[in-house]
Motif scaffolding. Structure first.
Motif, PDB file in Angstrom:
ATOM      1  N   ASP A 148      35.127  -6.726  19.772  1.00  0.00           N
ATOM      2  CA  ASP A 148      35.500  -7.909  20.551  1.00  0.00           C
ATOM      3  C   ASP A 148      36.904  -8.387  20.194  1.00  0.00           C
ATOM      4  O   ASP A 148      37.710  -8.709  21.077  1.00  0.00           O
ATOM      5  N   GLU A 149      37.200  -8.395  18.901  1.00  0.00           N
ATOM      6  CA  GLU A 149      38.503  -8.893  18.443  1.00  0.00           C
ATOM      7  C   GLU A 149      39.625  -7.906  18.765  1.00  0.00           C
ATOM      8  O   GLU A 149      40.647  -8.277  19.354  1.00  0.00           O
ATOM      9  N   TYR A 150      39.434  -6.658  18.390  1.00  0.00           N
ATOM     10  CA  TYR A 150      40.509  -5.660  18.496  1.00  0.00           C
ATOM     11  C   TYR A 150      40.845  -5.341  19.954  1.00  0.00           C
ATOM     12  O   TYR A 150      42.005  -5.131  20.302  1.00  0.00           O
ATOM     13  N   PHE A 151      39.813  -5.327  20.802  1.00  0.00           N
ATOM     14  CA  PHE A 151      40.030  -4.976  22.211  1.00  0.00           C
ATOM     15  C   PHE A 151      39.944  -6.193  23.137  1.00  0.00           C
ATOM     16  O   PHE A 151      39.722  -6.067  24.339  1.00  0.00           O
ATOM     17  N   SER A 152      40.106  -7.384  22.556  1.00  0.00           N
ATOM     18  CA  SER A 152      40.249  -8.641  23.302  1.00  0.00           C
ATOM     19  C   SER A 152      39.106  -8.903  24.277  1.00  0.00           C
ATOM     20  O   SER A 152      39.319  -9.373  25.400  1.00  0.00           O
ATOM     21  N   GLY A 153      37.878  -8.597  23.857  1.00  0.00           N
ATOM     22  CA  GLY A 153      36.707  -8.908  24.665  1.00  0.00           C
ATOM     23  C   GLY A 153      36.517  -8.033  25.883  1.00  0.00           C
ATOM     24  O   GLY A 153      35.664  -8.317  26.732  1.00  0.00           O
ATOM     25  N   GLU A 154      37.307  -6.957  25.980  1.00  0.00           N
ATOM     26  CA  GLU A 154      37.199  -6.059  27.138  1.00  0.00           C
ATOM     27  C   GLU A 154      36.249  -4.899  26.840  1.00  0.00           C
ATOM     28  O   GLU A 154      36.107  -4.472  25.693  1.00  0.00           O
ATOM     29  N   THR A 155      35.620  -4.386  27.877  1.00  0.00           N
ATOM     30  CA  THR A 155      34.757  -3.214  27.746  1.00  0.00           C
ATOM     31  C   THR A 155      35.574  -2.019  27.278  1.00  0.00           C
ATOM     32  O   THR A 155      36.606  -1.698  27.876  1.00  0.00           O
ATOM     33  N   ILE A 156      35.146  -1.384  26.201  1.00  0.00           N
ATOM     34  CA  ILE A 156      35.869  -0.213  25.720  1.00  0.00           C
ATOM     35  C   ILE A 156      35.405   1.022  26.487  1.00  0.00           C
ATOM     36  O   ILE A 156      34.384   1.006  27.189  1.00  0.00           O
ATOM     37  N   ASP A 157      36.139   2.108  26.342  1.00  0.00           N
ATOM     38  CA  ASP A 157      35.814   3.325  27.093  1.00  0.00           C
ATOM     39  C   ASP A 157      34.663   4.096  26.462  1.00  0.00           C
ATOM     40  O   ASP A 157      33.754   4.542  27.161  1.00  0.00           O
ATOM     41  N   ILE A 158      34.702   4.245  25.120  1.00  0.00           N
ATOM     42  CA  ILE A 158      33.702   5.078  24.445  1.00  0.00           C
ATOM     43  C   ILE A 158      33.264   4.417  23.142  1.00  0.00           C
ATOM     44  O   ILE A 158      34.091   3.969  22.349  1.00  0.00           O
ATOM     45  N   HIS A 159      31.965   4.377  22.925  1.00  0.00           N
ATOM     46  CA  HIS A 159      31.384   3.986  21.631  1.00  0.00           C
ATOM     47  C   HIS A 159      30.565   5.177  21.155  1.00  0.00           C
ATOM     48  O   HIS A 159      29.690   5.671  21.863  1.00  0.00           O
ATOM     49  N   LEU A 160      30.856   5.637  19.941  1.00  0.00           N
ATOM     50  CA  LEU A 160      30.239   6.867  19.447  1.00  0.00           C
ATOM     51  C   LEU A 160      29.503   6.631  18.142  1.00  0.00           C
ATOM     52  O   LEU A 160      29.894   5.799  17.333  1.00  0.00           O
ATOM     53  N   GLY A 161      28.426   7.393  17.928  1.00  0.00           N
ATOM     54  CA  GLY A 161      27.691   7.327  16.671  1.00  0.00           C
ATOM     55  C   GLY A 161      26.499   8.263  16.684  1.00  0.00           C
ATOM     56  O   GLY A 161      26.193   8.901  17.699  1.00  0.00           O
ATOM     57  N   GLY A 162      25.815   8.336  15.570  1.00  0.00           N
ATOM     58  CA  GLY A 162      24.633   9.175  15.459  1.00  0.00           C
ATOM     59  C   GLY A 162      23.449   8.587  16.199  1.00  0.00           C
ATOM     60  O   GLY A 162      23.359   7.373  16.393  1.00  0.00           O
ATOM     61  N   ILE A 163      22.513   9.449  16.602  1.00  0.00           N
ATOM     62  CA  ILE A 163      21.326   9.015  17.332  1.00  0.00           C
ATOM     63  C   ILE A 163      20.489   8.038  16.505  1.00  0.00           C
ATOM     64  O   ILE A 163      19.778   7.193  17.059  1.00  0.00           O
ATOM     65  N   ASP A 164      20.604   8.125  15.182  1.00  0.00           N
ATOM     66  CA  ASP A 164      19.838   7.214  14.317  1.00  0.00           C
ATOM     67  C   ASP A 164      20.309   5.772  14.449  1.00  0.00           C
ATOM     68  O   ASP A 164      19.588   4.836  14.070  1.00  0.00           O
ATOM     69  N   LEU A 165      21.521   5.549  14.982  1.00  0.00           N
ATOM     70  CA  LEU A 165      22.052   4.193  15.144  1.00  0.00           C
ATOM     71  C   LEU A 165      21.784   3.616  16.536  1.00  0.00           C
ATOM     72  O   LEU A 165      22.048   2.438  16.783  1.00  0.00           O
ATOM     73  N   GLN A 166      21.253   4.451  17.431  1.00  0.00           N
ATOM     74  CA  GLN A 166      21.027   3.995  18.804  1.00  0.00           C
ATOM     75  C   GLN A 166      20.145   2.749  18.833  1.00  0.00           C
ATOM     76  O   GLN A 166      20.420   1.800  19.573  1.00  0.00           O
ATOM     77  N   PHE A 167      19.083   2.759  18.042  1.00  0.00           N
ATOM     78  CA  PHE A 167      18.237   1.582  17.871  1.00  0.00           C
ATOM     79  C   PHE A 167      17.913   1.415  16.390  1.00  0.00           C
ATOM     80  O   PHE A 167      17.546   2.383  15.729  1.00  0.00           O
ATOM     81  N   PRO A 168      18.055   0.210  15.845  1.00  0.00           N
ATOM     82  CA  PRO A 168      18.430  -1.019  16.559  1.00  0.00           C
ATOM     83  C   PRO A 168      19.919  -1.350  16.562  1.00  0.00           C
ATOM     84  O   PRO A 168      20.339  -2.259  17.282  1.00  0.00           O
ATOM     85  N   HIS A 169      20.727  -0.610  15.792  1.00  0.00           N
ATOM     86  CA  HIS A 169      22.096  -1.062  15.548  1.00  0.00           C
ATOM     87  C   HIS A 169      22.922  -1.167  16.835  1.00  0.00           C
ATOM     88  O   HIS A 169      23.487  -2.225  17.141  1.00  0.00           O
TER      89      HIS A 169
END
Length: 441
Positions: free
Chosen positions: A209-230
């Motif tokens: 939110d801070e770095y991209f000024s509240g705008e929707t970013i293009d890509i958020h990436l991570g492992g499947i283990d973080l899909q829920f709940p993080h």
């Protein structure tokens, strides 16, 4: 290019000159394991390819240096929390160096953003998306029943009835999660809610939110283990504050197993990345990860490690062969590239990072190079080798096919040939050892 989006379960087209990306960083209470390296290398592969295509990438990542696990580690080892975080942050950065990772544009420890975190949480409370219970602040899931669970394809009622959440009498709903935790244990920070520390699920969304000024970013990436709940909890906080999606594309890589079993400390099969890189080269791990579609599970075994070793040895042997050809045929390699090879490489990469097909392409190019050498058709040799090296560099490998032979190396090679022809075998063996050390024989 097309990338698979977890939220919509579809491939989405992304075609922009500037792309904003976020990936969750480590909690620095221990050495990261090789499973943590999969999203790191996936991210690196994606960014390298985008940048090789002329795209500007803004890549943000956090460092979780405030966490209950850090506090427990410090207490168990009779150290300060900073001693723990300094040690494991240093190890993490060393891992990135050894893996030849393109560093994030910003790598931010969350302890540097407490004031911003306080303001973000206060905003959620003011919007009635969160509530304060005597210094503990929780996000109110019931206010977002239409959205919560979409990323992980889970229904709120199923989660509650499945007893997957801890009971806390302070919460309005069992699924409500902590975004500010009142505590008198370990490191504490001041906030308008009292002394405490931020919740893990709020760290990442605050930085985005801070770095991209509240705008929707293009890509958020991570492992499947973080899909829920993080990631689910990140997403819902961003929606609550900004009334828009956090990311256009959610990328999730599959699980990693060791000899067919999911890594677990109780099983004793957790392999740290530090230990792996002490024993094997980073190219081995990178090759292993690229053999399988990133969304699929991947098993690390002795067999696949041996396959990776053989592949790297194949490139090493080719370098020796090319050096000998350069010396004996007295040819100079050009700087041209085979456009057909690069076009095929880009097609596979643009197809949701089809790296397994890229490795097949590499094998095909290697066969072509060896065929040209055997037929002494050396005119097209350099363009194919240059194309291969371009692919290796774009994929983040440290290896390449060496196409340079110095005048000193040429002289030593011919001295060896002369010693062999004159049957000065002892001298020839001495020179041969030098040539081996220089990677020519």
């Amino acid at each position: 290019m097309k990338l698979f989006d977890t939220l919509t379960q579809t491939q989405k087209e992304i075609n922009k000159k500037v792309i904003n990306i976020y990936s969750c960083g480590p909690t620095i209470y221990d050495y990261i394991h090789i499973g943590n390296a999969r999203p790191i290398i996936l991210m690196d592969t994606l960014i390298r390819f985008l940048e090789s295509s002329g795209v500007k990438v803004n890549f943000l990542q956090n460092i979780t240096d405030i966490d209950d696990k850090i506090i427990e580690k410090a207490l168990s080892e009779n150290k300060t929390e900073k001693e723990i975080t300094d040690k494991y942050l240093s190890a993490f950065l060393d891992n990135l160096n050894k893996l030849n990772i393109r560093r994030p544009n910003k790598l931010i420890p969350i302890s540097e953003r407490i004031l911003e975190m306080d303001r973000f949480i206060s905003k959620l409370v003011n919007l009635d998306a969160a509530y304060n219970v005597n210094g503990d602040v929780y996000f109110d899931i019931q206010k977002f029943t239409d959205e919560y669970g979409k990323l992980s394809n889970k229904k709120i009622q199923d989660l509650i009835s499945g007893n997957r959440v801890e009971v806390d009498i302070k919460k309005n709903n069992p699924l409500d999660f902590s975004i500010w935790k009142k505590t008198n244990k370990g490191v504490m920070f001041n906030s308008i809610f009292g002394k405490g520390r931020p919740g893990w699920h709020t760290e990442c969304v605050l930085l985005v939110d801070e770095y991209f000024s509240g705008e929707t970013i293009d890509i958020h990436l991570g492992g499947i283990d973080l899909q829920f709940p993080h990631h689910e909890n990140e997403r819902i906080q961003f929606i609550a504050k900004n009334n828009k999606e956090l990311a256009n594309i959610w990328m999730h890589n599959g699980h990693l197993t060791i000899d067919g079993e999911k890594m677990s400390k109780s099983l004793g099969n957790v392999m740290t990345l530090t230990n792996f890189l002490n024993e094997y080269s980073s190219d081995i791990l990178r090759w292993i990860f690229l053999t399988t579609y990133y969304k699929q599970p991947l098993n690390i075994s002795d067999d696949i490690i041996e396959q990776a070793k053989k592949f790297i040895q194949k490139i090493d042997n080719l370098s020796k062969k090319i050096k000998q050809v350069i010396i004996t045929e007295q040819i100079t390699m050009s700087g041209y590239i085979d456009d057909n090879i690069l076009d095929e490489f880009k097609i596979h990469m643009q197809d949701d990072l089809n790296t397994s097909r890229v490795l097949t392409l590499i094998e095909e190019v290697l066969k072509d190079i060896n065929r040209l050498i055997s037929l002494n058709e050396l005119k097209a040799l350099s363009t194919k080798i240059n194309s291969l090296n371009y692919i290796f560099k774009t994929l983040g490998f440290s290896m390449c096919v060496n196409v340079f032979a110095s005048e000193e190396e040429k002289d030593i090679f011919w001295a060896w040939k002369k010693a062999v022809s004159e049957k000065e075998f002892e001298k020839a063996d001495e020179i041969r050892a030098i040539l081996i050390s220089k990677g020519i024989l």
